[in-house]
Enzyme design. Structure first.
Site, PDB file in Angstrom:
ATOM      1  CB  SER A  95      -0.951  -0.001   1.204  1.00 42.90           C
ATOM      2  OG  SER A  95      -1.908  -1.024   1.073  1.00 42.90           O
ATOM      3  CG  ASP A 277      -5.038  -4.431   2.693  1.00 42.55           C
ATOM      4  OD1 ASP A 277      -4.842  -5.080   1.649  1.00 42.55           O
ATOM      5  OD2 ASP A 277      -4.166  -4.249   3.564  1.00 42.55           O
TER       6      ASP A 277
END
Length: 467
Positions: A95, A277
């Site tokens: 990320s 996530d």
């Protein structure tokens, strides 16, 4: 106004170009583009296409209507593309590198926030917008110091330095920063409590939903609604106290817009559904679907605002796939998938309640009560076997919870299965609505969005990243 929504043309090849060229991402507009006064970029972190798909299936079966995101496609309101998500060090990004590609306009190695492989430190995009006079901010369901919001804001070579990122935020004086992560700001912070310093700098600090809703635009805002990440939406929905104290992603998003929308030079806002996530990493189906639906609620509210405003470019995407969940073929797939409608809690919440001393019958009752599934004895025994190394009578912390095993067991009852427990190198959905969206080409690379946003807002050329 109708906008094209189908992919046309071929795919662009290659992963190695580090910096963006405008001609590679922007098509020739017809009649000239309209300036985007405001930019809202919405990121469902770690959203595989199966996650988007299943959330839409759930919405149709439970509510009789499409998800807001896919509704944009069905109503031909948005432009759609595929996006390559690679980092400088891997075809499979984390990320930090993914957000840095948008924030800094170049690919960096995994784990880095806007620090290039040769030490480059491009100015992050929210700093650019702030410098040009816009109000700026980030909203998330994970710590506000986490990788995705930080990628729009800071330069630091290690995403793990969240206490340092919190201090950098203090100096940046951004207008709205809301999410979790109070442990990186408050008394528990390594390096000392930053909250008094934020107050001294003129910030209003909100620590619960009511304080957030009462905020006005007289001061910049720091909202901290959990020590770490916010609760999963399915857990918040079934806990009266959490509903009172923890705002939804849609509520945080609309408050951020309310606080910035009347600024004469406009605003730029990043919105992240960060726990999508986390749920994917944990193979946590309830956590995944209901947090994706909470993100989708925020999408709907933002599109309503953008339709009325007429000067806001909305970008909706993900930074990478994660675990590639999907609904698989079976004779009773519809019936099994509909069991999700009886979920009251995430796997994370449920597994944390289990004690090794509990009887099989008690665990069966807990699973039925909290997830609506009548689990067979052999599956409960299999689940318990993964707790064998835990001290009897002890509550299990998240590091010791058997997420993979429980996710696999639940697959028998929901027909939802997982490919793994980590990020994937998939090309991902990229959706745009509003002024500038007509310039989107069918296939882009993640770092190209940096200049795309600057160009849509008609920022001066010296802000653009060039080769």
């Amino acid at each position: 106004m109708n906008r094209r929504s189908l992919l046309k043309g071929g795919l662009l090849a290659g992963l190695s170009v580090p910096l963006v060229g405008l001609k590679d991402v922007i098509a020739t507009p017809v009649g000239g583009p309209k300036k985007a006064k405001n930019i809202i970029m919405m990121v469902s972190d770690g959203m595989s296409i199966g996650t988007l798909n299943m959330a839409d299936l759930y919405a149709n079966r439970a509510y009789g209507k499409s998800s807001k995101w896919l509704g944009l496609y069905r109503d031909n309101k948005a432009v759609r593309a595929l996006m390559d998500t690679a980092s400088a060090s891997s075809m499979v990004t984390d990320s930090a590198a993914a957000s840095s590609s948008w924030g800094g306009g170049m690919r960096v190695k995994n784990g880095s926030l806007n620090v290039g492989i040769n030490g480059e430190k491009p100015q992050p995009i929210l700093q650019k917008f702030k410098e040009k006079g816009k109000k700026v901010g980030c909203v998330t369901t994970v710590p506000i110091t986490h990788a995705t919001p930080a990628g729009f804001c800071v330069n630091i070579d290690n995403r793990g330095g969240q206490d340092i990122i919190a201090e950098i935020y203090l100096g940046l004086k951004f207008d709205v920063m809301m999410g979790g992560g109070s442990k990186y700001f408050g008394e528990k912070r390594e390096g000392g409590d930053l909250i008094p310093k934020f107050l001294t700098q003129g910030y209003k600090v909100a620590e619960n939903r009511n304080e957030m809703l009462a905020l006005d635009k007289s001061k910049p805002v720091l909202g901290l609604f959990a020590e770490d990440g916010l609760p999963y939406e399915v857990d918040r929905m079934h806990d009266a106290e959490l509903q009172k104290t923890v705002p939804t992603l849609a509520e945080m998003t609309m408050k951020a817009i309310e606080l910035m929308k009347d600024h004469k030079d406009g605003f730029a806002l990043q919105v992240e559904g960060g726990k999508v996530d986390w749920a994917a990493h944990s193979n946590d189906l309830g956590g995944l679907i209901f947090d994706q639906l909470a993100f989708d609620e925020a999408v709907g509210k933002v599109i309503e605002f953008a339709e009325k405003d007429g000067e806001t470019l909305v970008i909706i995407t993900t930074d990478h796939g994660n675990s590639n969940p999907g609904l698989f073929y079976a004779d009773e797939a519809n019936k099994k998938f509909d069991r999700l409608q009886r979920f009251k809690h995430s796997n994370t919440w449920l597994l944390a309640q289990l004690d090794q001393s509990f009887s099989e019958q008690k665990i069966m009752e807990m699973i039925k009560e909290n997830q609506g599934i009548e689990m067979k004895s052999e599956d409960v025994k299999s689940l318990l076997s993964h707790f064998k190394d835990i001290v009897p009578g002890q509550l299990y912390n998240e590091a010791n919870l058997p997420f993979y095993e429980y996710g696999k067991i639940l697959g028998k009852y929901t027909d939802v299965q997982w490919a793994g427990m980590n990020h994937t190198g998939d090309y991902v959905e990229l959706t745009m609505f509003g002024p500038g969206s007509e310039q989107l080409k069918p296939f882009v690379k993640n770092y190209e969005l940096h200049n795309f946003m600057l160009k849509a807002a008609e920022m001066p050329k010296h802000f653009l990243v060039t080769k």
